[in-house]
Design a protein around this motif. Structure first.
Motif, PDB file in Angstrom:
ATOM      1  N   ARG A 106       0.872  -0.986  -0.114  1.00  0.00           N
ATOM      2  CA  ARG A 106      -0.008  -0.207  -0.016  1.00  0.00           C
ATOM      3  C   ARG A 106       0.971   1.263   0.120  1.00  0.00           C
ATOM      4  O   ARG A 106       0.388   2.269  -0.606  1.00  0.00           O
ATOM      5  N   MET A 107       1.837   1.384   0.686  1.00  0.00           N
ATOM      6  CA  MET A 107       2.721   2.177   0.377  1.00  0.00           C
ATOM      7  C   MET A 107       3.415   2.862  -0.757  1.00  0.00           C
ATOM      8  O   MET A 107       3.626   3.944  -1.128  1.00  0.00           O
ATOM      9  N   LYS A 108       3.688   1.546  -1.452  1.00  0.00           N
ATOM     10  CA  LYS A 108       4.402   1.914  -2.841  1.00  0.00           C
ATOM     11  C   LYS A 108       3.226   2.339  -3.637  1.00  0.00           C
ATOM     12  O   LYS A 108       3.564   3.452  -4.519  1.00  0.00           O
ATOM     13  N   VAL A 109       1.965   2.076  -3.694  1.00  0.00           N
ATOM     14  CA  VAL A 109       0.845   2.497  -4.385  1.00  0.00           C
ATOM     15  C   VAL A 109       0.714   3.976  -3.969  1.00  0.00           C
ATOM     16  O   VAL A 109       0.355   4.897  -4.730  1.00  0.00           O
ATOM     17  N   LYS A 110       0.408   4.418  -2.702  1.00  0.00           N
ATOM     18  CA  LYS A 110       0.223   5.545  -2.139  1.00  0.00           C
ATOM     19  C   LYS A 110       1.252   6.571  -2.614  1.00  0.00           C
ATOM     20  O   LYS A 110       1.180   7.871  -3.001  1.00  0.00           O
ATOM     21  N   LYS A 111       2.549   6.121  -2.199  1.00  0.00           N
ATOM     22  CA  LYS A 111       3.542   7.088  -2.746  1.00  0.00           C
ATOM     23  C   LYS A 111       3.539   7.301  -4.316  1.00  0.00           C
ATOM     24  O   LYS A 111       3.966   8.545  -4.720  1.00  0.00           O
ATOM     25  N   SER A 112       3.229   6.414  -5.095  1.00  0.00           N
ATOM     26  CA  SER A 112       3.140   6.528  -6.681  1.00  0.00           C
ATOM     27  C   SER A 112       1.965   7.585  -6.802  1.00  0.00           C
ATOM     28  O   SER A 112       2.339   8.660  -7.460  1.00  0.00           O
ATOM     29  N   ALA A 113       0.983   7.625  -6.270  1.00  0.00           N
ATOM     30  CA  ALA A 113      -0.203   8.473  -6.238  1.00  0.00           C
ATOM     31  C   ALA A 113       0.030   9.887  -5.886  1.00  0.00           C
ATOM     32  O   ALA A 113      -0.208  10.943  -6.514  1.00  0.00           O
ATOM     33  N   LEU A 114       1.026   9.840  -4.931  1.00  0.00           N
ATOM     34  CA  LEU A 114       1.339  11.382  -4.563  1.00  0.00           C
ATOM     35  C   LEU A 114       2.165  12.022  -5.222  1.00  0.00           C
ATOM     36  O   LEU A 114       2.154  13.189  -5.467  1.00  0.00           O
ATOM     37  N   LEU A 115       3.189  11.172  -5.962  1.00  0.00           N
ATOM     38  CA  LEU A 115       4.276  11.864  -6.816  1.00  0.00           C
ATOM     39  C   LEU A 115       3.348  12.213  -7.940  1.00  0.00           C
ATOM     40  O   LEU A 115       3.697  13.073  -8.663  1.00  0.00           O
ATOM     41  N   VAL A 135       8.340  15.906   2.402  1.00  0.00           N
ATOM     42  CA  VAL A 135       7.504  15.333   3.326  1.00  0.00           C
ATOM     43  C   VAL A 135       7.357  14.010   2.858  1.00  0.00           C
ATOM     44  O   VAL A 135       7.253  13.037   3.706  1.00  0.00           O
ATOM     45  N   ILE A 136       7.061  13.872   1.643  1.00  0.00           N
ATOM     46  CA  ILE A 136       6.865  12.575   1.018  1.00  0.00           C
ATOM     47  C   ILE A 136       7.945  11.619   1.400  1.00  0.00           C
ATOM     48  O   ILE A 136       8.052  10.478   2.045  1.00  0.00           O
ATOM     49  N   THR A 137       9.600  12.106   1.134  1.00  0.00           N
ATOM     50  CA  THR A 137      10.451  11.452   1.433  1.00  0.00           C
ATOM     51  C   THR A 137      10.652  11.245   2.774  1.00  0.00           C
ATOM     52  O   THR A 137      11.044  10.107   3.136  1.00  0.00           O
ATOM     53  N   ASP A 138      10.388  12.235   3.748  1.00  0.00           N
ATOM     54  CA  ASP A 138      10.669  11.867   5.209  1.00  0.00           C
ATOM     55  C   ASP A 138       9.441  10.892   5.611  1.00  0.00           C
ATOM     56  O   ASP A 138      10.130   9.974   6.523  1.00  0.00           O
ATOM     57  N   VAL A 139       8.286  10.908   5.298  1.00  0.00           N
ATOM     58  CA  VAL A 139       7.364   9.903   5.606  1.00  0.00           C
ATOM     59  C   VAL A 139       7.716   8.509   5.443  1.00  0.00           C
ATOM     60  O   VAL A 139       7.681   7.610   6.065  1.00  0.00           O
ATOM     61  N   GLU A 140       8.290   8.283   3.860  1.00  0.00           N
ATOM     62  CA  GLU A 140       8.838   7.148   3.445  1.00  0.00           C
ATOM     63  C   GLU A 140       9.683   6.508   4.420  1.00  0.00           C
ATOM     64  O   GLU A 140       9.855   5.398   4.816  1.00  0.00           O
ATOM     65  N   GLN A 141      10.685   7.503   4.801  1.00  0.00           N
ATOM     66  CA  GLN A 141      11.897   7.133   5.859  1.00  0.00           C
ATOM     67  C   GLN A 141      11.412   6.483   7.114  1.00  0.00           C
ATOM     68  O   GLN A 141      11.917   5.623   7.479  1.00  0.00           O
ATOM     69  N   GLN A 208      -5.057  11.019   3.822  1.00  0.00           N
ATOM     70  CA  GLN A 208      -5.454  12.251   4.089  1.00  0.00           C
ATOM     71  C   GLN A 208      -4.674  13.414   3.503  1.00  0.00           C
ATOM     72  O   GLN A 208      -5.220  14.318   3.031  1.00  0.00           O
ATOM     73  N   LEU A 209      -3.624  13.155   3.397  1.00  0.00           N
ATOM     74  CA  LEU A 209      -2.836  14.095   2.720  1.00  0.00           C
ATOM     75  C   LEU A 209      -3.171  14.044   1.194  1.00  0.00           C
ATOM     76  O   LEU A 209      -2.963  15.394   0.490  1.00  0.00           O
ATOM     77  N   LEU A 210      -3.192  13.067   0.458  1.00  0.00           N
ATOM     78  CA  LEU A 210      -3.734  13.095  -0.854  1.00  0.00           C
ATOM     79  C   LEU A 210      -5.110  13.772  -1.037  1.00  0.00           C
ATOM     80  O   LEU A 210      -5.278  14.379  -2.094  1.00  0.00           O
ATOM     81  N   LEU A 211      -6.032  13.370  -0.081  1.00  0.00           N
ATOM     82  CA  LEU A 211      -7.321  14.185  -0.150  1.00  0.00           C
ATOM     83  C   LEU A 211      -7.152  15.676  -0.115  1.00  0.00           C
ATOM     84  O   LEU A 211      -7.569  16.407  -0.782  1.00  0.00           O
ATOM     85  N   GLU A 212      -6.313  16.021   1.307  1.00  0.00           N
ATOM     86  CA  GLU A 212      -6.045  17.476   1.202  1.00  0.00           C
ATOM     87  C   GLU A 212      -5.643  18.213  -0.031  1.00  0.00           C
ATOM     88  O   GLU A 212      -5.911  19.493  -0.232  1.00  0.00           O
ATOM     89  N   THR A 213      -4.627  17.583  -0.417  1.00  0.00           N
ATOM     90  CA  THR A 213      -3.834  18.215  -1.584  1.00  0.00           C
ATOM     91  C   THR A 213      -4.891  18.582  -2.802  1.00  0.00           C
ATOM     92  O   THR A 213      -4.785  19.539  -3.442  1.00  0.00           O
ATOM     93  N   THR A 214      -5.649  17.581  -2.964  1.00  0.00           N
ATOM     94  CA  THR A 214      -6.657  17.658  -4.214  1.00  0.00           C
ATOM     95  C   THR A 214      -7.657  18.862  -3.851  1.00  0.00           C
ATOM     96  O   THR A 214      -8.210  19.321  -4.805  1.00  0.00           O
TER      97      THR A 214
END
Length: 245
Positions: A106-115, A135-141, A208-214
């Protein structure tokens, strides 16, 4: 140590030459009328010269090679899915391992969607782009550190041969030993479930980040900073900055 080896080798060459070439011993000479003795003497002298030259170069002019320690791969370099599959049938935490595998995917899918969203909403030269990407990079780490911690605890519990306590063990071991086993089991359980729970929270925040960004009305980085989810993620990262496994 290298000098002692060189001295020992040179002494050995000298002693051999003395024994073979000395008239009082074997008496082999390059001036002998015998072709065989002359050949032996010449061969010995040539070989002695080669050995002395090579040894001098080997022990004096070359540096000893340092032992090369193979570094274990960092979590960024690891294939977490493959590593977790090794523990798919863990005697204590098979459910947690299955959930962790699902989280990695799921992390792979969400990261791809966010990018993808990042490239759609912002330009690479905008402050918002770099802010969002950071932020995406920090969260992934942070997510990866949790997976690495989980793997460490799975391996530790496996090495400790922990298993569910049964009645036979209760009859065999003293109450003190059983308490220690139970405490160790609880500590591993707390860590393992803690990592899995933390990563589930991360995935929810990414949703939530994905939703709020849209829903952003502009690409102004100041509006990005004010998003509730962005602030929550930053707080989460700050709170776990010195997190240890």
């Amino acid at each position: 140590m290298r000098q002692l080896k060189l001295i020992g080798l040179l002494l050995g060459v000298i002693i051999i030459n003395i024994v073979v070439l000395s008239p009082g011993l074997l008496g082999v000479s390059v001036r002998s009328d015998s072709v065989f003795e002359k050949s032996v003497a010449l061969t010995l002298l040539i070989i002695s010269g080669i050995v002395v030259i090579y040894a001098s170069f080997r022990f004096v002019f070359t540096m000893p090679q340092a032992n090369i320690l193979l570094r274990e791969p960092e979590y960024e370099e690891m294939n977490f899915e493959e590593a977790l599959l090794h523990y798919r049938h863990h005697r204590l935490f098979p459910v947690e391992v299955d959930l962790a595998l699902d989280q990695v995917n799921r992390m792979k899918v969400k990261k791809s969607a966010l990018l993808d969203l990042l490239r759609q909403r912002f330009q690479p030269n905008e402050l918002s782009y770099n802010r969002f990407l950071g932020v995406i990079t920090d969260v992934e780490q942070f997510f990866n550190r949790n997976i690495q911690g989980l793997l460490n605890k799975l391996r530790g519990s496996e090495i400790s041969s922990l298993s569910a306590v049964d009645q036979r063990q209760q009859r065999m071991f003293s109450q003190r030993v059983m308490q220690q086993k139970h405490q160790l089991h609880q500590e591993y359980t707390t860590y393992v479930q803690g990592y899995v729970s933390s990563n589930e929270e991360i995935l929810i925040k990414l949703d939530q980040l994905l939703l709020e960004t849209t829903l952003l009305s502009s690409s102004d980085f100041r509006e990005l900073e004010e998003m509730p989810c962005m602030q929550e993620i930053e707080l989460l990262i700050k709170q776990t900055k010195f997190y240890k496994h």
